[in-house]
Design a protein around this motif. Structure first.
Motif, PDB file in Angstrom:
ATOM      1  N   THR A  47       1.467  15.309 -11.003  1.00  0.00           N
ATOM      2  CA  THR A  47       1.306  16.323 -12.041  1.00  0.00           C
ATOM      3  C   THR A  47       0.980  17.657 -11.386  1.00  0.00           C
ATOM      4  OG1 THR A  47      -1.046  15.794 -12.292  1.00  0.00           O
ATOM      5  CG2 THR A  47       0.494  14.667 -13.760  1.00  0.00           C
ATOM      6  N   SER A  48       1.375  18.723 -12.034  1.00  0.00           N
ATOM      7  CA  SER A  48       1.066  20.051 -11.500  1.00  0.00           C
ATOM      8  C   SER A  48       0.561  20.954 -12.603  1.00  0.00           C
ATOM      9  CB  SER A  48       2.308  20.678 -10.847  1.00  0.00           C
ATOM     10  OG  SER A  48       3.292  20.995 -11.816  1.00  0.00           O
ATOM     11  N   THR A  49      -0.258  21.911 -12.196  1.00  0.00           N
ATOM     12  CA  THR A  49      -0.744  22.948 -13.101  1.00  0.00           C
ATOM     13  C   THR A  49      -0.447  24.302 -12.469  1.00  0.00           C
ATOM     14  OG1 THR A  49      -2.546  21.484 -13.785  1.00  0.00           O
ATOM     15  CG2 THR A  49      -2.734  23.817 -14.362  1.00  0.00           C
ATOM     16  N   PRO A  50       0.465  25.116 -13.031  1.00  0.00           N
ATOM     17  CA  PRO A  50       1.252  24.900 -14.250  1.00  0.00           C
ATOM     18  C   PRO A  50       2.206  23.697 -14.103  1.00  0.00           C
ATOM     19  CG  PRO A  50       1.381  27.184 -13.505  1.00  0.00           C
ATOM     20  CD  PRO A  50       0.781  26.412 -12.399  1.00  0.00           C
ATOM     21  N   ALA A  51       2.569  23.115 -15.258  1.00  0.00           N
ATOM     22  CA  ALA A  51       3.445  21.948 -15.266  1.00  0.00           C
ATOM     23  C   ALA A  51       4.867  22.347 -14.886  1.00  0.00           C
ATOM     24  CB  ALA A  51       3.443  21.301 -16.653  1.00  0.00           C
ATOM     25  N   THR A  52       5.566  21.422 -14.208  1.00  0.00           N
ATOM     26  CA  THR A  52       6.957  21.648 -13.852  1.00  0.00           C
ATOM     27  C   THR A  52       7.675  20.313 -13.776  1.00  0.00           C
ATOM     28  OG1 THR A  52       8.445  22.714 -12.253  1.00  0.00           O
ATOM     29  CG2 THR A  52       6.533  21.567 -11.361  1.00  0.00           C
ATOM     30  N   GLU A  53       8.957  20.296 -14.083  1.00  0.00           N
ATOM     31  CA  GLU A  53       9.743  19.070 -14.053  1.00  0.00           C
ATOM     32  C   GLU A  53      10.015  18.650 -12.619  1.00  0.00           C
ATOM     33  OE1 GLU A  53      14.110  17.403 -15.641  1.00  0.00           O
ATOM     34  OE2 GLU A  53      13.535  19.510 -15.910  1.00  0.00           O
ATOM     35  N   GLY A  54       9.918  17.351 -12.342  1.00  0.00           N
ATOM     36  CA  GLY A  54      10.180  16.856 -11.001  1.00  0.00           C
ATOM     37  C   GLY A  54      10.575  15.395 -11.024  1.00  0.00           C
TER      38      GLY A  54
ATOM     39  N   ASP B  84       0.835  -1.193   0.000  1.00  0.00           N
ATOM     40  CA  ASP B  84       0.000   0.000   0.000  1.00  0.00           C
ATOM     41  C   ASP B  84       0.873   1.248   0.000  1.00  0.00           C
ATOM     42  OD1 ASP B  84      -2.404  -1.461   0.127  1.00  0.00           O
ATOM     43  OD2 ASP B  84      -2.210  -1.667   2.297  1.00  0.00           O
ATOM     44  N   VAL B  85       0.310   2.348  -0.474  1.00  0.00           N
ATOM     45  CA  VAL B  85       1.028   3.618  -0.537  1.00  0.00           C
ATOM     46  C   VAL B  85       0.195   4.687   0.146  1.00  0.00           C
ATOM     47  CG1 VAL B  85       2.130   5.328  -2.029  1.00  0.00           C
ATOM     48  CG2 VAL B  85       2.014   2.931  -2.762  1.00  0.00           C
ATOM     49  N   ALA B  86       0.826   5.436   1.062  1.00  0.00           N
ATOM     50  CA  ALA B  86       0.163   6.568   1.714  1.00  0.00           C
ATOM     51  C   ALA B  86       0.901   7.843   1.334  1.00  0.00           C
ATOM     52  CB  ALA B  86       0.154   6.385   3.227  1.00  0.00           C
ATOM     53  N   PHE B  87       0.199   8.777   0.701  1.00  0.00           N
ATOM     54  CA  PHE B  87       0.812  10.019   0.261  1.00  0.00           C
ATOM     55  C   PHE B  87       0.693  11.087   1.345  1.00  0.00           C
ATOM     56  CE2 PHE B  87      -0.492   8.254  -3.986  1.00  0.00           C
ATOM     57  CZ  PHE B  87       0.802   8.038  -4.443  1.00  0.00           C
ATOM     58  N   GLY B  88       1.655  11.998   1.343  1.00  0.00           N
ATOM     59  CA  GLY B  88       1.622  13.124   2.255  1.00  0.00           C
ATOM     60  C   GLY B  88       2.179  14.362   1.578  1.00  0.00           C
ATOM     61  N   PRO B  89       1.965  15.526   2.172  1.00  0.00           N
ATOM     62  CA  PRO B  89       1.259  15.751   3.431  1.00  0.00           C
ATOM     63  C   PRO B  89      -0.250  15.641   3.234  1.00  0.00           C
ATOM     64  CG  PRO B  89       1.845  17.849   2.458  1.00  0.00           C
ATOM     65  CD  PRO B  89       2.421  16.797   1.545  1.00  0.00           C
ATOM     66  N   LYS B  90      -1.031  15.991   4.240  1.00  0.00           N
ATOM     67  CA  LYS B  90      -2.475  15.947   4.092  1.00  0.00           C
ATOM     68  C   LYS B  90      -2.926  17.027   3.105  1.00  0.00           C
ATOM     69  CE  LYS B  90      -3.332  18.953   8.088  1.00  0.00           C
ATOM     70  NZ  LYS B  90      -3.959  19.062   9.426  1.00  0.00           N
ATOM     71  N   LYS B  91      -4.138  16.872   2.602  1.00  0.00           N
ATOM     72  CA  LYS B  91      -4.685  17.822   1.640  1.00  0.00           C
ATOM     73  C   LYS B  91      -4.698  19.225   2.232  1.00  0.00           C
ATOM     74  CE  LYS B  91      -8.860  18.748  -1.070  1.00  0.00           C
ATOM     75  NZ  LYS B  91     -10.228  18.279  -1.399  1.00  0.00           N
ATOM     76  N   GLY B  92      -4.311  20.227   1.425  1.00  0.00           N
ATOM     77  CA  GLY B  92      -4.320  21.605   1.894  1.00  0.00           C
ATOM     78  C   GLY B  92      -3.492  22.496   0.999  1.00  0.00           C
ATOM     79  N   THR B  93      -3.243  23.709   1.474  1.00  0.00           N
ATOM     80  CA  THR B  93      -2.427  24.682   0.752  1.00  0.00           C
ATOM     81  C   THR B  93      -1.102  24.840   1.473  1.00  0.00           C
ATOM     82  OG1 THR B  93      -4.378  25.860  -0.044  1.00  0.00           O
ATOM     83  CG2 THR B  93      -2.289  27.056  -0.090  1.00  0.00           C
TER      84      THR B  93
ATOM     85  N   LEU C 202      -4.148  12.331  -3.819  1.00  0.00           N
ATOM     86  CA  LEU C 202      -3.939  13.537  -3.027  1.00  0.00           C
ATOM     87  C   LEU C 202      -3.895  14.750  -3.942  1.00  0.00           C
ATOM     88  CD1 LEU C 202      -3.072  14.960  -0.332  1.00  0.00           C
ATOM     89  CD2 LEU C 202      -0.710  14.425  -0.972  1.00  0.00           C
ATOM     90  N   THR C 203      -4.553  15.814  -3.532  1.00  0.00           N
ATOM     91  CA  THR C 203      -4.475  17.083  -4.247  1.00  0.00           C
ATOM     92  C   THR C 203      -3.997  18.165  -3.286  1.00  0.00           C
ATOM     93  OG1 THR C 203      -6.257  16.491  -5.780  1.00  0.00           O
ATOM     94  CG2 THR C 203      -5.731  18.830  -5.561  1.00  0.00           C
ATOM     95  N   LEU C 204      -2.941  18.871  -3.679  1.00  0.00           N
ATOM     96  CA  LEU C 204      -2.396  19.988  -2.912  1.00  0.00           C
ATOM     97  C   LEU C 204      -2.475  21.246  -3.754  1.00  0.00           C
ATOM     98  CD1 LEU C 204       0.956  18.367  -1.683  1.00  0.00           C
ATOM     99  CD2 LEU C 204      -1.221  18.388  -0.463  1.00  0.00           C
ATOM    100  N   THR C 205      -2.467  22.373  -3.086  1.00  0.00           N
ATOM    101  CA  THR C 205      -2.292  23.645  -3.782  1.00  0.00           C
ATOM    102  C   THR C 205      -1.145  24.394  -3.120  1.00  0.00           C
ATOM    103  OG1 THR C 205      -3.974  24.674  -2.374  1.00  0.00           O
ATOM    104  CG2 THR C 205      -4.687  23.839  -4.508  1.00  0.00           C
ATOM    105  N   THR C 206      -0.535  25.291  -3.862  1.00  0.00           N
ATOM    106  CA  THR C 206       0.508  26.146  -3.308  1.00  0.00           C
ATOM    107  C   THR C 206      -0.002  27.582  -3.243  1.00  0.00           C
ATOM    108  OG1 THR C 206       1.529  26.592  -5.466  1.00  0.00           O
ATOM    109  CG2 THR C 206       2.332  24.677  -4.239  1.00  0.00           C
TER     110      THR C 206
END
Length: 416
Positions: free
Chosen positions: A182-189, A142-151, A236-240
């Motif tokens: 994936t990110s919007t705008p896109a960026t290499e990672g 199993d895979v658990a992503f972090g951090p928790k959802k938020g900005t 998981l969805t994050l925003t910056t």
């Protein structure tokens, strides 16, 4: 030389054999076989995986498509499961054989589309469907992503915690290939293996300001190793937010705070005295803890202190903070007198506390301290340059054997 069908992955499973018979010509009204509709190649195809009834295909076996007649060839093979996952494959240059290069998922339904061409150039088509059986093992990854959802701030890494250790480089590549960011705008990672059960993902540069970052796993049902199959994970969805960087020059005793690369405040500070030097390098805000009790016993300091400290922003697990230090206002801007933290006036600390968020950047330069290690004491990920970061990827640089320069000293104390 090989060819991947439409550059899309194709499934691997039980043996699929396609016999292409010469002499099957579908001609249009003008007699030109190239203008004809694809003929039904059903009579020329044999497929020994179960396609009817309740029998299931073995997900451990590869998918292979073969042109058995010397006058015909395969032009394209595409296979995908019900969730839209394609599986990679390679087509030989002469069109005689196609084989899968990535595994099938267990307990999944698949569609295989095969395109053929006879000696006259007339196209043939065949669509096959089948399902795969469940894995025989009960061991699940199993895979658990972090951090928790938020900005978060633009320095926040994405983390992936695995329920089972994965050491083998080939197995790590299977896991890493299935973890999508994936990110919007896109960026290499890229992902970096911190240890056998933990990965971090970061961009080449900081995340774009006000971006959306989406994280998911395609590992479910995929065979990782002889006894391990991919399990479920929650996406998981994050925003910056805005790009906020607090740059502290320990030699100049001054912090400059930038928002979206423009200076918004300059603050006189004090950092670690000799023997308690503040770590150099890029740190990421871990938490806004507010009021914290800090004692000399927590770090083994010879001079006694026991203080209630306000507006405390944690930047390392070992107890380095940016906080209010009203007792050292006379030294702020002139001398370094703390036990490793960055201290400032109560007014400035209150402003800083309200301004920053988790994931924002706190960078220290010109201190007598060592550079913060990338792992083991918070998020020092940005202290690896991009080339070295990529060496920790199983896809771009080989798997890491363990934490790179892990900082495991003093993991819980607080200092002032």
């Amino acid at each position: 030389m090989s060819h991947t069908a439409n550059s899309r992955p194709v499934v691997s499973c039980t043996l699929l054999v396609i016999a292409l018979c010469a002499g099957v010509t579908a001609c249009g009204s003008d007699g030109d076989p190239l203008s004809a509709r694809p003929y039904d190649a059903a009579d020329q195809i044999s497929f020994n995986a179960p396609t009817e009834g309740n029998r299931k295909a073995d997900p451990d076996k590869p998918l292979e498509v073969v042109a058995e007649d010397s006058d015909g060839r395969i032009t394209d093979v595409t296979a995908y499961d019900a969730s839209g996952r394609y599986v990679a494959g390679e087509l030989a240059a002469d069109g005689r054989r196609w084989h899968s290069t990535s595994p099938l998922a267990a307990d999944a339904g698949y569609t295989v589309r095969v395109s053929t061409e006879n000696e006259d150039g007339a196209p043939g088509r065949k669509v096959i469907t089948f399902t795969t059986g469940k894995p025989t093992t009960k061991k699940r990854l199993d895979v658990a992503f972090g951090p928790k959802k938020g900005t978060y701030g633009v320095g926040q890494p994405v983390t992936a915690e695995l329920s089972q250790p994965v050491k083998d480089p080939a197995q790590r590549a299977v896991v890493e290939r299935a973890l999508k960011v994936t990110s919007t705008p896109a960026t290499e990672g890229a992902w970096h293996w911190v240890d056998d059960k933990k990965l971090h993902y970061r961009p080449k540069e900081y995340w774009p300001a006000n971006a959306t970052v989406q994280v998911r796993s395609n590992l479910e049902g995929i065979k990782v190793g002889d006894r391990i199959w991919g399990g479920r994970s929650e996406p998981l969805t994050l925003t910056t937010g805005d790009k906020l960087v607090a740059l502290t020059d320990a030699a100049a005793h001054r912090m400059t705070v930038y928002r979206n690369d423009e200076v918004i405040r300059e603050i006189p500070v004090t950092t670690g005295m000799p023997g308690y030097d503040t770590r150099n390098g890029v740190k990421v805000v871990l938490a806004k803890e507010g009021t914290v009790r800090m004692t000399s016993a927590s770090i083994g300091a010879s001079d006694f202190y026991d203080l209630i400290v306000h507006h405390s922003v944690r930047v390392t697990n070992s107890g380095e903070y940016v906080h209010a230090a009203p007792w050292s206002v006379g030294s702020q801007g002139f001398a370094n007198v703390s036990h490793g933290c960055t201290g400032m006036s109560t007014e400035n600390a209150a402003w800083f506390y309200e301004t920053v968020r988790e994931g924002d950047i706190v960078e220290v330069v010109n201190s007598g301290g060592d550079t913060m290690a990338p792992f083991g004491n918070g998020y020092g990920d940005w202290n690896l340059d991009w080339a070295k970061w990529r060496t920790g990827s199983a896809l771009t640089g080989g798997a890491s054997d363990g934490p790179a320069q892990a900082d495991t000293a003093r993991l819980t104390p607080q200092s002032v």
